[in-house]
Design a protein around this motif. Structure first.
Motif, PDB file in Angstrom:
ATOM      1  N   PHE A 252      -2.325   8.180   4.095  1.00 47.66           N
ATOM      2  CA  PHE A 252      -2.689   6.775   3.930  1.00 47.66           C
ATOM      3  C   PHE A 252      -2.533   6.330   2.484  1.00 47.66           C
ATOM      4  O   PHE A 252      -2.346   7.135   1.572  1.00 47.66           O
ATOM      5  CB  PHE A 252      -4.121   6.509   4.426  1.00 47.66           C
TER       6      PHE A 252
ATOM      7  N   VAL B  52       0.808  -1.194   0.000  1.00 41.87           N
ATOM      8  CA  VAL B  52       0.000   0.000   0.000  1.00 41.87           C
ATOM      9  C   VAL B  52       0.845   1.249   0.000  1.00 41.87           C
ATOM     10  O   VAL B  52       1.358   1.594   1.025  1.00 41.87           O
ATOM     11  CB  VAL B  52      -0.872   0.026   1.243  1.00 41.87           C
TER      12      VAL B  52
ATOM     13  N   ALA C 222       1.403   5.051   0.313  1.00 43.36           N
ATOM     14  CA  ALA C 222       0.542   5.943   1.066  1.00 43.36           C
ATOM     15  C   ALA C 222       0.575   7.361   0.577  1.00 43.36           C
ATOM     16  O   ALA C 222      -0.137   7.674  -0.203  1.00 43.36           O
ATOM     17  CB  ALA C 222       0.859   5.834   2.505  1.00 43.36           C
TER      18      ALA C 222
ATOM     19  N   TRP D 254      -1.425   3.411   7.363  1.00 43.63           N
ATOM     20  CA  TRP D 254      -1.443   4.718   8.027  1.00 43.63           C
ATOM     21  C   TRP D 254      -0.126   4.947   8.768  1.00 43.63           C
ATOM     22  O   TRP D 254       0.420   4.026   9.368  1.00 43.63           O
ATOM     23  CB  TRP D 254      -2.586   4.789   9.049  1.00 43.63           C
TER      24      TRP D 254
ATOM     25  N   PHE E 170      -3.905   2.847  -0.282  1.00 39.45           N
ATOM     26  CA  PHE E 170      -4.990   1.896  -0.491  1.00 39.45           C
ATOM     27  C   PHE E 170      -4.509   0.810  -1.445  1.00 39.45           C
ATOM     28  O   PHE E 170      -3.758   1.092  -2.387  1.00 39.45           O
ATOM     29  CB  PHE E 170      -6.185   2.631  -1.095  1.00 39.45           C
TER      30      PHE E 170
ATOM     31  N   MET F  88      -5.517  -0.752   3.892  1.00 39.79           N
ATOM     32  CA  MET F  88      -5.130   0.646   4.068  1.00 39.79           C
ATOM     33  C   MET F  88      -3.911   0.682   4.981  1.00 39.79           C
ATOM     34  O   MET F  88      -3.776  -0.150   5.875  1.00 39.79           O
ATOM     35  CB  MET F  88      -6.268   1.474   4.677  1.00 39.79           C
TER      36      MET F  88
END
Length: 443
Positions: A419, A16, A18, A159, A421, A157
């Motif tokens: 973030f 992912v 970000a 973070w 995805f 996701m």
């Protein structure tokens, strides 16, 4: 970062991605009269007084939340492990709302196949052995497809917890993704310098750097309306992991922490354990006819079930629907307390249809036992519906969890949050990614 039970330790090398986010210029974490947003990268979460029902259906109240739209694409991480998927794309949108207690998300993405039958067990009459379907597409030496994939539809996701990972701002996923790191193999005498072109792992670059990872298995976890809450850490730091080419796995389930250091080279950190939870493999090793070679076969099955994708852990207990396989014969017959399964009669347990892209018979045995997540891993409530054209995934989490280990992102300040995805379509490893995203709160 290492994916659960994958044979490729670097599998999330392109995981992912970000966000690019210029903290010094935006000042969007301040209360402004007009929220400054970028329509292509910024997700605006709006304040609501009534919470949506987390059931995977889109209530009218979601119409008030602006969609952030993007097109996720499977990248080329550079060593051919994404071959057969590179360039695949998935139009996606995501919306968000929050109240005084929770933050809510609604993700929608295109995927015309509902893939929840994960690496099922089938019987191969040519070898008289039980086997599992591949979790990703397989190809021959010429790049021709030899079997379709039986992986799971997933989304995730990532973070930056407390903005603790500085490189997350500019390097996004690669702040923790150390791909193909050269290393000196001190297990050999004399030591040998290796390029390590085939692996990599996720770990951060400092003891205080942590990344929160939400992992939505749209089969295994949805059984219990959950999304798996994980985190990444430094796994010993570059002083250790650079020596092993990123073999120090920095991806962990919430609730475990460093417990010490391995006494043998490369002296990676050790971690505490957690109570058994979540899905686990439906697999065991038995000797053919009780005395021959050891082979791998299913451990549990439900004799009367058809088209089932999982077995509940509760059903493996006394009085449950599932029965334990206790023996396997040279012809593949499985024995359990009370009966046998002969997979050579008909094709109920065999591959059906086209050998390359076909499926499995209606009594193919599931590959996993389903069990609920608990503790810190169970922070996220999730529900999803496949519409025939794609997935609608609805989920929520407390703005601030009870986490005291710095393993969860804290939304309670309503500051902007970086973030990324990702989406997996019927695959275990290969995934599409969208970098450079920022969550902003409309106050």
């Amino acid at each position: 970062m290492k994916l659960f039970k994958t044979k490729y330790p670097w599998v999330i090398t392109a995981f992912v991605l970000a966000v690019f986010y210029d903290i010094s210029c935006t000042k969007d974490d301040q209360v402004l009269d007009t929220l400054q947003t970028n329509a292509s990268t910024d997700l605006t979460s709006i304040k609501v007084s009534t919470s949506p029902t987390i059931d995977g259906t889109i209530e009218p109240m979601w119409d008030n939340a602006t969609k952030l739209k993007f097109n996720l694409v499977v990248p080329d991480p550079g060593n051919a492990l994404f071959s057969g998927y590179i360039g695949d794309s998935y139009p996606t949108s995501i919306r968000s709302m929050y109240d005084d207690k929770y933050i809510y998300f609604l993700a929608e993405y295109a995927d015309n196949t509902k893939s929840v039958n994960i690496t099922p067990w089938y019987f191969n009459p040519k070898t008289n052995l039980w086997a599992q379907e591949p979790s990703s597409r397989t190809f021959d030496g010429n790049g021709v497809l030899t079997r379709t994939d039986f992986g799971e539809d997933k989304m995730a996701m990532l973070w930056n917890i407390d903005f603790s990972t500085p490189k997350f701002t500019t390097q996004t996923c690669y702040a923790s993704c150390h791909v193909f790191t050269p290393y000196t193999d001190y297990s050999l005498t004399p030591a040998v310098y290796k390029s390590n072109a085939g692996s990599g792992n996720h770990y951060t670059n400092g003891a205080n750097e942590k990344i929160d990872m939400w992992w939505g298995h749209l089969s295994k976890d949805l059984v219990f309306n959950q999304m798996d809450d994980n985190y990444q850490d430094w796994a010993g730091g570059p002083g250790v992991t650079n020596l092993t080419g990123g073999n120090g796995n920095g991806r962990h389930v919430d609730g475990i922490v460093v417990s010490g250091t391995s006494s043998t080279w490369p002296n990676r950190p050790t971690y505490t354990t957690t109570q058994a939870q979540g899905s686990f493999n439906n697999r065991q090793s038995l000797k053919i006819d009780g005395k021959g070679a050891s082979v791998t076969v299913p451990m549990w099955l439900i004799p009367t079930a058809t088209n089932y994708n999982y077995i509940l852990a509760a059903d493996t207990l006394a009085g449950g629907k599932a029965v334990k396989v206790t023996a396997v014969s040279s012809t593949g017959v499985l024995t359990y307390n009370g009966g046998t399964i002969d997979p050579t009669v008909g094709t109920d347990f065999q591959r059906v249809g086209d050998a390359v892209t076909g499926g499995v018979g209606p009594k193919a045995i599931p590959s996993f036992i389903a069990s609920p997540l608990i503790g810190g891993r169970a922070d996220i409530t999730c529900a999803a519906v496949h519409t025939g054209a794609g997935w609608v995934v609805e989920y929520k989490r407390l703005l601030k969890t009870s986490d005291v280990l710095k393993q969860d992102v804290d939304f309670s300040s309503l500051k902007d949050q970086q973030f990324g995805f990702a989406i997996w379509d019927k695959s275990n490893n290969q995934h599409a990614i969208q970098p450079n995203l920022v969550l902003k709160f409309k106050k």
